[in-house]
Write a protein that holds these residues in place. Sequence first.
Motif, short mmCIF file in Angstrom:
data_model
loop_
_atom_site.label_atom_id
_atom_site.label_comp_id
_atom_site.label_asym_id
_atom_site.label_seq_id
_atom_site.Cartn_x
_atom_site.Cartn_y
_atom_site.Cartn_z
N GLY A 1 -52.74 -16.99 40.74
CA GLY A 1 -52.88 -18.78 41.00
C GLY A 1 -54.12 -19.52 40.70
N LEU A 2 -54.55 -19.38 41.64
CA LEU A 2 -56.52 -19.44 41.95
C LEU A 2 -56.95 -19.26 40.23
N ALA A 3 -57.26 -18.72 40.35
CA ALA A 3 -57.87 -17.61 39.14
C ALA A 3 -57.40 -18.68 37.83
N GLU A 4 -56.56 -18.48 37.82
CA GLU A 4 -55.74 -19.53 36.70
C GLU A 4 -56.23 -21.14 36.71
N ASP A 5 -56.40 -21.98 37.97
CA ASP A 5 -57.36 -23.17 38.50
C ASP A 5 -58.36 -22.55 38.58
N LEU A 6 -58.70 -22.41 38.25
CA LEU A 6 -60.50 -21.83 38.19
C LEU A 6 -60.78 -21.41 36.85
N ALA A 7 -59.96 -20.94 35.97
CA ALA A 7 -59.86 -21.22 35.09
C ALA A 7 -59.79 -22.47 33.70
N GLN A 8 -58.94 -22.69 34.04
CA GLN A 8 -58.65 -24.86 33.88
C GLN A 8 -60.22 -25.28 34.47
N ASP A 9 -60.36 -25.39 35.48
CA ASP A 9 -61.37 -25.96 35.38
C ASP A 9 -62.77 -26.08 35.00
#
Length: 423
Positions: free
Chosen positions: A33-41
């Motif tokens: 989940g955190l990885a996807e948030d970082l990718a979206q950022d």
Amino acid sequence: MTASDTHRAIDAVWRIESARLIAGLARMVRDVGLAEDLAQDALVAALERWPRTGVPDNPGAWLMAAAKRRAIDGFRRDRMLERKHQELGAELEARIESAVPDLDAALDDPVGDDLLRLVFTCCHPVLGTEARVALTLRMLGGLSTEEIARAFLVPTPTIAQRIVRAKRTLTESRVPFEVPLANELPARLASVLEVVYLIFNEGYSATAGDDWVRPALCEDALRLGRILAGLVPGEAEVHGLVALMEIQASRLGARVGPGGEPVLLLDQDRRRWDYLLIRRGLAALEKAASLGGGLGPYGLQAAIAACHARARTAAETDWVRMAALYDALARAAPSPVVELNRAVALGMAFGPAAGLALADQLTGIASLRNYHLLPSVRGDLLAKLGRADEARAEFERAASLTRNERERALLLARARECESAPA
């Protein structure tokens, strides 16, 4: 390049790079989940900067660098190291700093370990089937929440909730971001293949809505299958599934008429089949067979599909071989649906009475009680036997059970044909 051209380029880059980007970040932060948030950022940063500066020569590396900077800044600002990963301490920050010294090499990693880990994480059995499908399309297919919702005809908030809950479940269950051990691999791989095939099937024969097929979903599933075949080339069933999807996808252009109406397999113009996909499918099937141990359920289904693909006309179909393959599939993966398909093959190979005898045995099975294809098959076999009134009733029942409008129209048309059939 105009701003709209840049945005189209960013969208294309995201579809290509997002899975590897999220996979690489998940390895570093140990949280999908955190990885996807970082990718979206990182994607937001690209949308802000690239229209001014242009798309960089290596957009994937740019996104990875931007995401890493966001991760490090976040850990330092919010002290995530202490709150979320206290046991890792400063070691995690050091790992992020040094994990990818050469971004280009990381993004072009031929082994694809990070991507393989992401595949198995998204399809972990701790998640329900619907959650696995949504998360896989989001993380590996690069689809937005809106696109997934549109594909499966459910409200966008429903898909958003599934994805959020799936990511939370993975975190709370402490699902490791890793490829399963050798003794766990077969069961976990089966879950992955199931998800990919569910996505493909929804595209090939939509369960609901106004469209008979949704080619974009088939393309997403095929892309995932091809990636998986490259990541685990020694697994016969992966090649079997790819073979099945390639051959089935070859018929998509012939499955609908000019007005979007369904065209059944035996009525299709085979000149409209994609013979490049057929050749790819037959090659994948040959690869599956060459790995030894006999064909598994997906390989057997691909072999059945190959019987259709090799026949230049419907009359040339080797139905006797197909019936034998369904016998093998019924032994390898017994299910009422396989038995129903076997009834169709028996009816074509040995006459409609043989097929109807098997189909009649399935009418008492609870899981098929509201399955529209059972009365549809029985209607077809009854019509061939000249029992028009019974066939009409079966087609009408099948039409009442399907949720796909195109299929309902087809079944009602077949019911009307029975009304005008000679007694």
